[in-house]
Design an enzyme around this catalytic site. Sequence first.
Site, PDB file in Angstrom:
ATOM      1  CB  THR A   1      -1.031   0.091   1.278  1.00  0.00           C
ATOM      2  OG1 THR A   1      -0.046  -0.307   2.207  1.00  0.00           O
ATOM      3  CG2 THR A   1      -2.011  -1.111   1.114  1.00  0.00           C
ATOM      4  CD  GLU A   2       1.102   3.879   3.937  1.00  0.00           C
ATOM      5  OE1 GLU A   2       2.231   4.531   4.449  1.00  0.00           O
ATOM      6  OE2 GLU A   2      -0.002   4.011   4.331  1.00  0.00           O
ATOM      7  CG  LEU A   3       7.155  -0.186  -3.195  1.00  0.00           C
ATOM      8  CD1 LEU A   3       7.760  -0.689  -2.467  1.00  0.00           C
ATOM      9  CD2 LEU A   3       6.863  -0.798  -4.631  1.00  0.00           C
TER      10      LEU A   3
END
Length: 390
Positions: free
Chosen positions: A277-279
Amino acid sequence: MKIHKAFIASFLAVACLTVSCTDSDSTNQSATNQAAETSPQTLKEAFEDDFYVGAALNYRQANGNAPQATEIIKEQFNTVSPENLLKWESVHPKPGIFNFEPADKYVALGQQNNMFVVGHTLVWHNQTPTWVFEDEQGNAVSKEVLLQRMQEHIDTVAGRYRGKINGWDVVNEALNDDGTLRQSKWLNIIGEEFLEKAFQFAHEAAPDAELYYNDYNMWKPEKRDGAIRIVRNLQNKGIKVDGIGMQGHWGLENPSIEQIEASIEAIAQAGVKVMITELDIDVLPNPSNRQGADIDATFEFDERYNLYTTGLPDSVQQKLTQRYTDIFDLFRKHSDKISRITFWGVTDNDSWLNDWPIKGRTSYPMLFDRNYQPKPAFNAVINTAAKKQQ
């Protein structure tokens, strides 16, 4: 802006060498042109059979005030997430007062471009105004009052975007790294029931949306297992949970590919969707040794942790490229389990890592640089998708 010229040129060069193309060989030239036309040129095209690929948008991008970034967003991605504009303090800053203008523009951008639109986040211990948890005298409110405030917020926000936002991060970062529940005001006032109620209210407000639990350091077995317990406990009560988001705030070497893979497999075995989700990949040294992604864990400025103020050395650029290659090779391997990959930002200039854990750093974690151009890691990621055709 011509993002893909370098990629197309390199592809044509390789193709020409492979088929020994010449000006007189029209058959081979035609084959080369056809291959170039069918070769994936964007992230969303490259992985269209695997998973959504997206980015988190800031206020300027959502409002249409960053045209170069907007071009990348529309061209490269088929899903979007809001970085901050749907967090409680932004959308619901005071009792009875909502600020929907930025969120409306964000949702409209996603819909106009046929994107999978994500809402982030409904219940979080951070970036939630103090008034939510206190009465007019500054004392902690009762369980009943806090539940009522939670329900009003979720009904109003998720309800407004019913049928428009496709998936919600319902609860964000409710766990400690050892898998126990974080001692947040939500937990201290309501108890563990706050998890159940958050997902229940979200489903009632947006019955067609997917609902997720989202957290960082999910590569740690204890934390991963804690998230799985949360999901299973809710599902055993008949409460809808569709997936677990693994925040990808990782470094050049840690966590290992094996650690990431173990968590992808464990979450999938629990019967829910896996999302990265938050790469972003932090190339800078970190005073906390990358033990977490808590926005409150900040440090005073120190030049030892801000090494590349004038540009990223080639040697580090190569390490970043290899890291993204290894990670996307892994994602493709498990594309049957992963539904979405979301970068936490669009370009290096947008990244929160310029200000965390030390404000004022010059960070380089994304696939696009400060001039809105693709980095070597971009082509490397595209090439991982091309491997499936070999």
